[in-house]
Design a protein around this motif. Structure first.
Motif, PDB file in Angstrom:
ATOM      1  N   TYR A  32       1.097  -1.508  -0.061  1.00 46.87           N
ATOM      2  CA  TYR A  32      -0.163  -0.161   0.253  1.00 46.87           C
ATOM      3  C   TYR A  32       0.947   1.229   0.157  1.00 46.87           C
ATOM      4  CZ  TYR A  32      -3.571  -3.464   1.651  1.00 46.87           C
ATOM      5  OH  TYR A  32      -3.756  -4.920   1.118  1.00 46.87           O
TER       6      TYR A  32
ATOM      7  N   SER B  19       3.414   1.358  -3.293  1.00 53.78           N
ATOM      8  CA  SER B  19       2.100   1.817  -3.962  1.00 53.78           C
ATOM      9  C   SER B  19       1.676   2.107  -4.514  1.00 53.78           C
ATOM     10  CB  SER B  19       1.325   0.071  -3.948  1.00 53.78           C
ATOM     11  OG  SER B  19       0.075   0.096  -5.051  1.00 53.78           O
ATOM     12  N   VAL B  20       1.549   3.103  -3.449  1.00 54.77           N
ATOM     13  CA  VAL B  20       0.538   5.043  -3.784  1.00 54.77           C
ATOM     14  C   VAL B  20       1.869   5.418  -4.341  1.00 54.77           C
ATOM     15  CG1 VAL B  20       0.177   7.172  -3.000  1.00 54.77           C
ATOM     16  CG2 VAL B  20      -1.159   4.946  -2.225  1.00 54.77           C
ATOM     17  N   LYS B  21       3.392   5.684  -3.651  1.00 54.42           N
ATOM     18  CA  LYS B  21       4.711   5.912  -3.982  1.00 54.42           C
ATOM     19  C   LYS B  21       4.789   6.201  -5.004  1.00 54.42           C
ATOM     20  CE  LYS B  21       6.889   6.524   0.611  1.00 54.42           C
ATOM     21  NZ  LYS B  21       6.787   7.970   0.649  1.00 54.42           N
ATOM     22  N   ASP B  22       4.795   4.544  -6.132  1.00 52.20           N
ATOM     23  CA  ASP B  22       5.021   4.174  -7.555  1.00 52.20           C
ATOM     24  C   ASP B  22       3.896   4.327  -8.024  1.00 52.20           C
ATOM     25  OD1 ASP B  22       7.884   2.840  -6.500  1.00 52.20           O
ATOM     26  OD2 ASP B  22       6.228   0.367  -6.399  1.00 52.20           O
ATOM     27  N   GLN B  23       2.983   4.627  -8.295  1.00 55.46           N
ATOM     28  CA  GLN B  23       1.912   4.899  -9.108  1.00 55.46           C
ATOM     29  C   GLN B  23       1.159   6.375  -8.865  1.00 55.46           C
ATOM     30  OE1 GLN B  23      -1.207   1.558  -9.424  1.00 55.46           O
ATOM     31  NE2 GLN B  23      -0.195   0.348  -7.773  1.00 55.46           N
ATOM     32  N   SER B  24       1.692   6.895  -8.221  1.00 60.42           N
ATOM     33  CA  SER B  24       0.693   8.214  -7.935  1.00 60.42           C
ATOM     34  C   SER B  24      -0.286   7.994  -8.298  1.00 60.42           C
ATOM     35  CB  SER B  24       1.654   9.383  -8.601  1.00 60.42           C
ATOM     36  OG  SER B  24       1.883  10.740  -8.896  1.00 60.42           O
ATOM     37  N   PRO B  25      -1.339   7.668  -7.546  1.00 63.45           N
ATOM     38  CA  PRO B  25      -2.786   7.595  -7.499  1.00 63.45           C
ATOM     39  C   PRO B  25      -3.234   9.453  -8.471  1.00 63.45           C
ATOM     40  CG  PRO B  25      -2.407   6.837  -6.057  1.00 63.45           C
ATOM     41  CD  PRO B  25      -1.217   7.668  -6.602  1.00 63.45           C
TER      42      PRO B  25
ATOM     43  N   ASN C  71      -8.335   8.034  -9.843  1.00 63.16           N
ATOM     44  CA  ASN C  71      -8.220   6.488  -9.353  1.00 63.16           C
ATOM     45  C   ASN C  71      -9.800   6.614  -8.058  1.00 63.16           C
ATOM     46  OD1 ASN C  71      -4.863   7.207  -9.850  1.00 63.16           O
ATOM     47  ND2 ASN C  71      -5.404   4.670 -10.124  1.00 63.16           N
TER      48      ASN C  71
ATOM     49  N   VAL D  44      -5.831   2.175  -5.521  1.00 59.04           N
ATOM     50  CA  VAL D  44      -4.480   1.708  -6.612  1.00 59.04           C
ATOM     51  C   VAL D  44      -5.062  -0.160  -5.610  1.00 59.04           C
ATOM     52  CG1 VAL D  44      -3.029   3.222  -6.859  1.00 59.04           C
ATOM     53  CG2 VAL D  44      -2.713   3.094  -4.541  1.00 59.04           C
ATOM     54  N   SER D  45      -5.607  -0.528  -4.808  1.00 62.49           N
ATOM     55  CA  SER D  45      -5.658  -1.633  -3.653  1.00 62.49           C
ATOM     56  C   SER D  45      -7.310  -2.567  -4.112  1.00 62.49           C
ATOM     57  CB  SER D  45      -5.339  -1.474  -2.459  1.00 62.49           C
ATOM     58  OG  SER D  45      -5.717  -2.494  -1.477  1.00 62.49           O
TER      59      SER D  45
END
Length: 266
Positions: free
Chosen positions: A9, A12-18, A60, A209-210
């Protein structure tokens, strides 16, 4: 569990930048946008009825916060909630001041028809939202302990199939199967306006993102709570705390998270 909270989580937010579409209140827009940027998400604030559906489509997640509600904004919020529901888009409801006025309660009743993915509020707001019992709402501050709102939260979960987060000294996150307790944070955080609103926005980013909306909500609340704990140690008051929380949301390390996270499950 803690490893999942970070890797699945927070990272994942850092990677996907929703992209998080915030329909939030005047008081907290700047704070909310900065908090989202700090955790790695991308904020947008839009309320015009003519563009709401397009904004929902490209986002998102949608976060609806009724803090400074008016007739025009309530129409925009209902359009957004309906569109998010129709397109199965993640959306978070922050029922600020629920129970304070009949206008707020009427708008909230309409918004709930579109089954929020997550509902996040303080104990008084959750109780008022569920109409579980009568409680006094003092402005937008909670006048009930979070554990008193558990029954109210369970009724909301059952009726709307939402994940419900009761914020307080202990944050309680409830779905149809499990209950999580997040015991991170510091009392000084209650002296900074809008941290609850920032929490709802961060929840939106994580849930957006989850697939697991419950665990993502737990991760979001734990992250903000830990940031508050660590920041209080170097702050002189609420002003510097606000600044330091933003910095810690941005630069918190995996090690800091693991050393401080306090999450249990029932």
């Amino acid at each position: 569990m803690e490893n999942n909270l970070w890797n699945n989580y927070i990272q994942s937010v850092k990677d996907q930048s929703p992209l998080v579409h915030n329909m939030t209140n005047f008081v907290v827009m700047n704070n909310t946008a900065n908090a989202l940027l700090a955790v790695g998400a991308s904020p947008i604030m839009a309320h015009a009825k003519s563009e709401i559906k397009e904004m929902v489509a490209i986002s998102n997640a949608v976060v609806i916060n009724i803090g400074t509600l008016d007739e025009d904004w309530s129409e925009s919020m209902l359009i957004a909630a309906e569109e998010a529901h129709r397109t199965k888009k993640t959306w978070v409801l922050d029922p600020v001041g629920a129970g304070a006025t009949s206008f707020r309660d009427e708008v909230l009743a309409k918004l709930l028809q579109f089954n929020p993915t997550v509902i996040r509020g303080n104990a008084s707001e959750i109780i008022a939202l569920a109409k579980a019992n009568k409680t006094i709402t003092k402005g937008v501050d909670s006048t009930a302990e979070s554990n008193e709102a558990v029954f109210a939260a369970q009724s909301l979960v059952e009726k709307y199939r939402s994940v419900v987060c009761i914020s307080g000294a202990t944050d309680i996150i409830i779905d149809d199967k499990e209950t999580y307790f997040v015991e991170n944070g510091h009392p000084l955080m209650t002296k900074v306006t809008g941290l609850g609103c920032s929490a709802s926005a961060i929840v939106g980013a994580f849930a957006g993102v989850s697939e697991n909306k419950t665990e993502s909500t737990v991760a979001a609340m734990a992250l903000l709570g830990i940031a508050g704990e660590l920041s209080e140690k170097i702050s002189k008051g609420p002003g510097s705390l606000q600044m330091n929380i933003l910095d810690k949301l941005y630069n918190i390390s995996e090690k800091e998270f693991f050393e401080n996270v306090n999450v249990s499950k029932k």
